[in-house]
Design a protein around this motif. Sequence first.
Motif, PDB file in Angstrom:
ATOM      1  N   HIS A 168      21.339 -81.796 -23.113  1.00 16.15           N
ATOM      2  CA  HIS A 168      20.018 -82.419 -23.045  1.00 16.15           C
ATOM      3  C   HIS A 168      20.043 -83.917 -23.288  1.00 16.15           C
ATOM      4  O   HIS A 168      18.993 -84.542 -23.437  1.00 16.15           O
ATOM      5  N   ALA A 169      21.225 -84.498 -23.306  1.00 14.75           N
ATOM      6  CA  ALA A 169      21.324 -85.950 -23.439  1.00 14.75           C
ATOM      7  C   ALA A 169      21.051 -86.629 -22.095  1.00 14.75           C
ATOM      8  O   ALA A 169      20.627 -87.781 -22.049  1.00 14.75           O
ATOM      9  N   ARG A 170      21.294 -85.892 -21.000  1.00 14.75           N
ATOM     10  CA  ARG A 170      21.104 -86.459 -19.665  1.00 14.75           C
ATOM     11  C   ARG A 170      20.706 -85.349 -18.706  1.00 14.75           C
ATOM     12  O   ARG A 170      21.237 -84.244 -18.787  1.00 14.75           O
TER      13      ARG A 170
ATOM     14  N   VAL B 160      13.256 -79.634 -20.938  1.00 15.17           N
ATOM     15  CA  VAL B 160      13.470 -81.078 -20.836  1.00 15.17           C
ATOM     16  C   VAL B 160      13.008 -81.652 -22.163  1.00 15.17           C
ATOM     17  O   VAL B 160      11.915 -81.333 -22.630  1.00 15.17           O
ATOM     18  N   MET B 161      13.855 -82.487 -22.772  1.00 12.86           N
ATOM     19  CA  MET B 161      13.486 -83.106 -24.045  1.00 12.86           C
ATOM     20  C   MET B 161      13.665 -84.617 -23.957  1.00 12.86           C
ATOM     21  O   MET B 161      14.503 -85.115 -23.204  1.00 12.86           O
ATOM     22  N   ASP B 162      12.847 -85.309 -24.756  1.00 10.26           N
ATOM     23  CA  ASP B 162      12.951 -86.762 -24.883  1.00 10.26           C
ATOM     24  C   ASP B 162      12.733 -87.474 -23.551  1.00 10.26           C
ATOM     25  O   ASP B 162      13.402 -88.448 -23.236  1.00 10.26           O
ATOM     26  N   ARG B 163      11.788 -86.967 -22.775  1.00 16.76           N
ATOM     27  CA  ARG B 163      11.426 -87.577 -21.492  1.00 16.76           C
ATOM     28  C   ARG B 163       9.912 -87.533 -21.345  1.00 16.76           C
ATOM     29  O   ARG B 163       9.245 -86.720 -21.966  1.00 16.76           O
TER      30      ARG B 163
ATOM     31  N   LYS C  58       7.486 -71.527 -17.269  1.00 14.24           N
ATOM     32  CA  LYS C  58       8.796 -71.743 -16.659  1.00 14.24           C
ATOM     33  C   LYS C  58       9.548 -72.885 -17.339  1.00 14.24           C
ATOM     34  O   LYS C  58      10.769 -72.952 -17.265  1.00 14.24           O
ATOM     35  N   VAL C  59       8.774 -73.799 -17.963  1.00 17.85           N
ATOM     36  CA  VAL C  59       9.355 -75.034 -18.488  1.00 17.85           C
ATOM     37  C   VAL C  59       8.709 -75.401 -19.820  1.00 17.85           C
ATOM     38  O   VAL C  59       7.496 -75.243 -19.989  1.00 17.85           O
ATOM     39  N   ILE C  60       9.524 -75.912 -20.740  1.00 16.84           N
ATOM     40  CA  ILE C  60       9.024 -76.590 -21.930  1.00 16.84           C
ATOM     41  C   ILE C  60       9.565 -78.013 -21.857  1.00 16.84           C
ATOM     42  O   ILE C  60      10.769 -78.227 -21.745  1.00 16.84           O
ATOM     43  N   TRP C  61       8.658 -78.971 -21.900  1.00 18.31           N
ATOM     44  CA  TRP C  61       9.017 -80.379 -21.738  1.00 18.31           C
ATOM     45  C   TRP C  61       8.511 -81.122 -22.964  1.00 18.31           C
ATOM     46  O   TRP C  61       7.311 -81.132 -23.235  1.00 18.31           O
ATOM     47  N   SER C  62       9.420 -81.750 -23.709  1.00 19.95           N
ATOM     48  CA  SER C  62       8.986 -82.508 -24.884  1.00 19.95           C
ATOM     49  C   SER C  62       9.072 -84.005 -24.618  1.00 19.95           C
ATOM     50  O   SER C  62       9.959 -84.485 -23.917  1.00 19.95           O
ATOM     51  N   GLN C  63       8.138 -84.705 -25.192  1.00 24.09           N
ATOM     52  CA  GLN C  63       7.953 -86.129 -24.975  1.00 24.09           C
ATOM     53  C   GLN C  63       9.076 -86.980 -25.546  1.00 24.09           C
ATOM     54  O   GLN C  63       9.948 -86.504 -26.262  1.00 24.09           O
ATOM     55  N   LEU C  64       8.997 -88.250 -25.243  1.00 26.79           N
ATOM     56  CA  LEU C  64       9.970 -89.222 -25.732  1.00 26.79           C
ATOM     57  C   LEU C  64      10.108 -89.122 -27.241  1.00 26.79           C
ATOM     58  O   LEU C  64       9.107 -89.086 -27.965  1.00 26.79           O
ATOM     59  N   GLY C  65      11.340 -89.045 -27.716  1.00 22.38           N
ATOM     60  CA  GLY C  65      11.611 -88.962 -29.143  1.00 22.38           C
ATOM     61  C   GLY C  65      11.514 -87.572 -29.729  1.00 22.38           C
ATOM     62  O   GLY C  65      11.774 -87.379 -30.909  1.00 22.38           O
ATOM     63  N   VAL C  66      11.131 -86.573 -28.921  1.00 22.87           N
ATOM     64  CA  VAL C  66      10.957 -85.206 -29.421  1.00 22.87           C
ATOM     65  C   VAL C  66      12.137 -84.365 -28.950  1.00 22.87           C
ATOM     66  O   VAL C  66      12.326 -84.151 -27.756  1.00 22.87           O
TER      67      VAL C  66
END
Length: 142
Positions: A3-5, A128-131, A103-111
Amino acid sequence: MNHARYEDDYIVGILRSVKTIALTGASPNPARPSNGVMGYLLSRGYNVIPVNPGQAGKQIHGQTVYARLADVPVSVDMVEVFRASEFLSGVVDEALAMSPRPKVIWSQLGVRDDAAAVRAEAAGIKVVMDRCPAIEYPRLIG
């Protein structure tokens, strides 16, 4: 998954496939990032459902706010997380209890919470994390 990229195709696939988004941590305050992102996603044609227990029953951007993910009356494709990292695990637990699951869990910048991501992915949910989708959408889709 690392999840870094993220590959651009992975992000584009998510942004093009989801239609209904539950936005946890939604704020009625126009100065808050969650408010701006919610408005942006609505302007791109997504159905965005705000989730915030302190605002339940009110409206943000003309959309009714729900207290919890379990209260959202429609199927959700993606859960967008505007909560601090220490709350991501709880949001994943709520999402795993939904039927059908998003289908997706997306966390915001810094999360970010890698253990929570592993649990979600083990259940078949993309993460998706930190995006920020309001950054990724114009960058990748236009």
